[in-house]
Design an enzyme around this catalytic site. Structure first.
Site, PDB file in Angstrom:
ATOM      1  CB  CYS A   1      -1.776   6.130   2.929  1.00 51.96           C
ATOM      2  SG  CYS A   1      -2.777   5.068   4.000  1.00 51.96           S
TER       3      CYS A   1
ATOM      4  CD  GLU B   1      -1.762   1.891   2.608  1.00 53.52           C
ATOM      5  OE1 GLU B   1      -1.434   3.094   2.560  1.00 53.52           O
ATOM      6  OE2 GLU B   1      -1.996   1.284   3.667  1.00 53.52           O
TER       7      GLU B   1
END
Length: 710
Positions: free
Chosen positions: A303, A264
């Site tokens: 994120c 990720e």
């Protein structure tokens, strides 16, 4: 300020013991994000990484393998409850990372919440076993003696989890929980700037004494050679920059050696304002609130933060003004230990420099400063005074505006801090928002996008247009604005990850993430052998039936409803005799239930139906009669029927036909914490000619020991 001699090294937890490097080892300083004070040194120099991996594969695998999925799930619940009692000490440490109390709750409480969720889902959705059956049986021979299906079993290695600096607790626990449920030992490698908080959480976990030996290890410091120790048995879950992810993906053991790898990474997430969401609407207000929240929670170091606010061109200035007004009104930058501070520091001075440099590059590429400044802000110190803090990693929220919404920099460069860009789009005939969809897709793959509209047509066009470019899409409107968990909050029930630039991986997603730590295998064999492997009875496997000898019962066999879980075995069964269905029975059922559908009441209409020979019995009449055919009426080990699953009606039953039922113990699931468990029974109805009338599963609760009625 700590002196050189009093500064300690953040320890690692390896092979079920705490470890620190020898004196003089090369180290990195971990600093307080708000004051610059050196808190600790971080080093893993001299750590035996091969021994850590071996310990996980041997001791950890063996210890976790002695527990079933449900037993591991219960340990997660126990651990979550224990960590709940130690949150305050973790909050105090978290403040040193620049996190406010709300930031710390997102990280710490969020991580604990993941443990609770996976504990619950593991017990509700998975068997109390270590083999998970995936999908239906495939019959591979005419007589049913050769069949196949898929199963999941845990991978035989370790789960290496490399985490980012922004969520040292949540980032660890959201990866650890599914690995633990699956039965795979974890080796955690946190990022250096905030790794001391991860170490404090691991220390609390160790002190709880809840986890089996070898199930969790911690590497504090550099672990550059860790992937050298891994092979196809192992898995790596990475969160961080795309550049680092690419280096890891190209490691020989990943590229050629079969190490499972999921990542990720960077994500230029978008929030899109629909053309209907004009100022004064609930959607406009919800959009502004969401953008400011994502800019300032964790100082924008998420994120999932909103990096691109894509709005109708006619609303650009209104959006900029509203965002600026909300920041001015609500955001106070400073040391999170000071009262009233709502946004803390970035994680480090290095991170601050990176974010400022990224903004400067974006300004040079066509962005304009619409709100905020790159100058050092005046901040609230821990003692309440307001001044510039040279040693703190503080930054004002920054809003950029772009005249050219397609400028490459805004869709390629991420400033990982409190920075968002506003881009404009035009609508076309009929409210077409394809331009907004195209702008969102220029991010080349993102973790999450928000679509803010109350127009179903706009929502449909935007979501279907951007879904394949995103791992998650939030549709925000007046109906869910109060209850939504928010753009930037992954939930353990749903997938976290995204395609392309976002890394191409998946985490969370409920039981999906447990299965990421398992191998799916196709197995083939006879019904008896697959029953033995899976612990689930398969059609055609041996069974011991009580009841009607004419239909396969064994003389003198005990009715399975008279057996507790201590006595019941997979394959124990009951075979009933026949019961005839009359027209009077069908009519009486129709009248009593008021289910007078023509197939049960109108002979002429029923005969014209291509599926029926004339008037036929209700399917639910047959299921009700089947219960009467197999139920043992006396009180005993069976406590309750709690449902049916997979009910299918196959052959119609006309007046004059007869039915019989065969009931077989298919799956037995004892509950770890209760004096009873679940039994799933395979039920099959046949008619007098042996044709299958209906199939389904009956679910019952059964005592572990037959004590209530003795």
């Amino acid at each position: 300020m700590a002196t050189a001699t009093s500064i300690e090294t953040v320890p690692s937890y390896i092979q079920d013991a705490w470890w620190t490097p020898a004196d003089g080892a090369r180290s990195t300083d971990a600093r307080d994000a708000s004051t610059g004070e050196v808190l600790a040194r971080v080093s893993a120099e001299g750590l035996d990484l091969a021994a850590a991996v071996h310990h996980g594969r041997t001791v950890g695998q063996a210890a976790l393998g002695t527990l079933t999925i449900h037993e591991r799930a219960l340990k997660l619940r126990e651990l979550a409850a224990y960590l709940n009692g130690r949150r305050e000490e973790l909050y105090a440490i978290s403040a040193r990372t620049g996190a406010t109390k709300i930031d710390s709750m997102v990280d710490i409480d969020g991580g604990i919440g993941v443990l609770f969720t996976f504990s619950s889902k593991g017990r509700r959705e998975l068997p109390n076993a270590n083999v998970i059956v995936d999908g239906p049986v495939e019959v591979l021979s005419k007589d049913g003696s050769f069949i196949g299906e898929h199963i999941y079993t845990r991978i035989p290695g370790v789960a290496v989890q490399i985490n980012a600096f922004n969520f040292p607790v949540w980032g660890m626990l959201e990866k650890f929980a599914p690995a633990f449920i699956a039965g795979v030992p974890t080796i955690v490698k946190p990022a250096t700037p905030s790794g001391y908080l991860a170490e404090a959480a691991v220390r609390a976990i160790v002190e709880s004494g809840i986890l089996p030996a070898g199930s969790l290890q911690l590497i504090s410091g550099s672990a550059r050679n860790l992937l050298d120790q891994l092979d196809y048995r192992d898995m790596v879950s990475f969160t961080g920059s795309a550049s680092t992810a690419n280096l890891l993906k190209n490691h020989p053991n990943v590229a050629h050696g079969g190490v499972r790898f999921t990542s990720e990474t960077d994500s230029l997430n978008a929030a899109i304002l629909g053309p209907d969401a004009v100022p004064g609407t609930p959607e406009f207000d919800a959009f502004i609130k969401s953008v400011v929240t994502e800019m300032t929670v964790k100082a924008g170091q998420k994120c999932t933060s909103i990096r691109r606010a894509i709005v109708p061109n006619g609303l650009r200035q209104a959006v900029i003004d509203a965002i600026g007004a909300r920041i001015t009104e609500r955001v106070v930058v400073g040391d999170p230990r000071a009262a009233g501070v709502t946004m803390g520091a970035l994680a480090s001075l290095e991170q601050l420099a990176d974010v400022r440099s990224a903004v400067e590059t974006m300004l040079a590429a066509g962005g304009e400063l619409a709100f905020g400044s790159l100058d050092a802000p005046r901040v609230t110190r821990a003692d309440g005074t307001v001044d510039a803090v040279a040693d703190g990693a503080f930054m004002s929220p920054v809003l950029l505006s772009w005249a050219d919404a397609e400028a490459p920099a805004v869709h390629a460069l991420e400033a990982f801090g409190p920075v968002t860009s506003v881009l404009g789009y035009d609508t076309h005939d009929g409210g077409d928002v394809s331009e907004a969809v195209r702008l969102a897709a220029l991010g080349a793959g993102s973790l999450v996008a928000t679509v803010c509209t109350n127009d179903p047509g706009v929502a449909r066009q935007m979501v279907t247009g951007i879904a394949a470019h995103h791992g998650r899409v939030l549709v925000l409107n007046r109906e869910d604005a109060r209850t939504s968990t928010g753009h930037g909050s992954p939930v353990p029930h749903l997938v976290h990850g995204g395609p392309g630039r976002a890394g191409g991986g998946e985490e969370l997603g409920g039981i999906r993430s447990v299965k990421h730590h398992m191998q799916r295998t196709a197995i083939q064999g006879s019904p008896n052998m697959l029953t033995a492997v899976t612990g689930v009875w398969h059609t055609g496997a041996d069974r011991t039936a009580a009841g009607s000898v004419e239909f396969g019962a064994v003389a003198g066999a005990v009715h399975p409803f008279r057996k507790s879980l201590a006595e019941l075995r997979i394959g124990d069964a009951f075979a009933s005799g026949l019961r005839q269905v009359t027209l009077e029975d069908i009519t009486a059922f129709a009248n009593s239930t008021e289910d007078t559908f023509y197939a049960h009441t109108n002979a002429a209409a029923a005969e014209r139906n291509p599926f029926f020979p004339g008037i036929v019995a209700h399917g639910y009449l047959l299921v009700s009669w089947a219960a009467g055919l197999f139920v043992e009426p006396e009180p005993g080990p069976v406590l309750a029927n709690y449902g049916l699953e997979n009910l299918r009606f196959i052959t119609p039953v006309a007046a004059g036909d007869s039915i019989r039922v065969t009931l077989t113990a298919k799956k037995i699931t004892p509950r770890v914490t209760d004096e009873y468990g679940e039994v799933c029974w395979d039920a099959i109805l046949h008619n007098q000619d042996g044709e299958i009338v209906a199939t389904y599963d009956v679910l019952t609760l059964v005592e572990k020991e037959d004590t209530l009625y003795k």
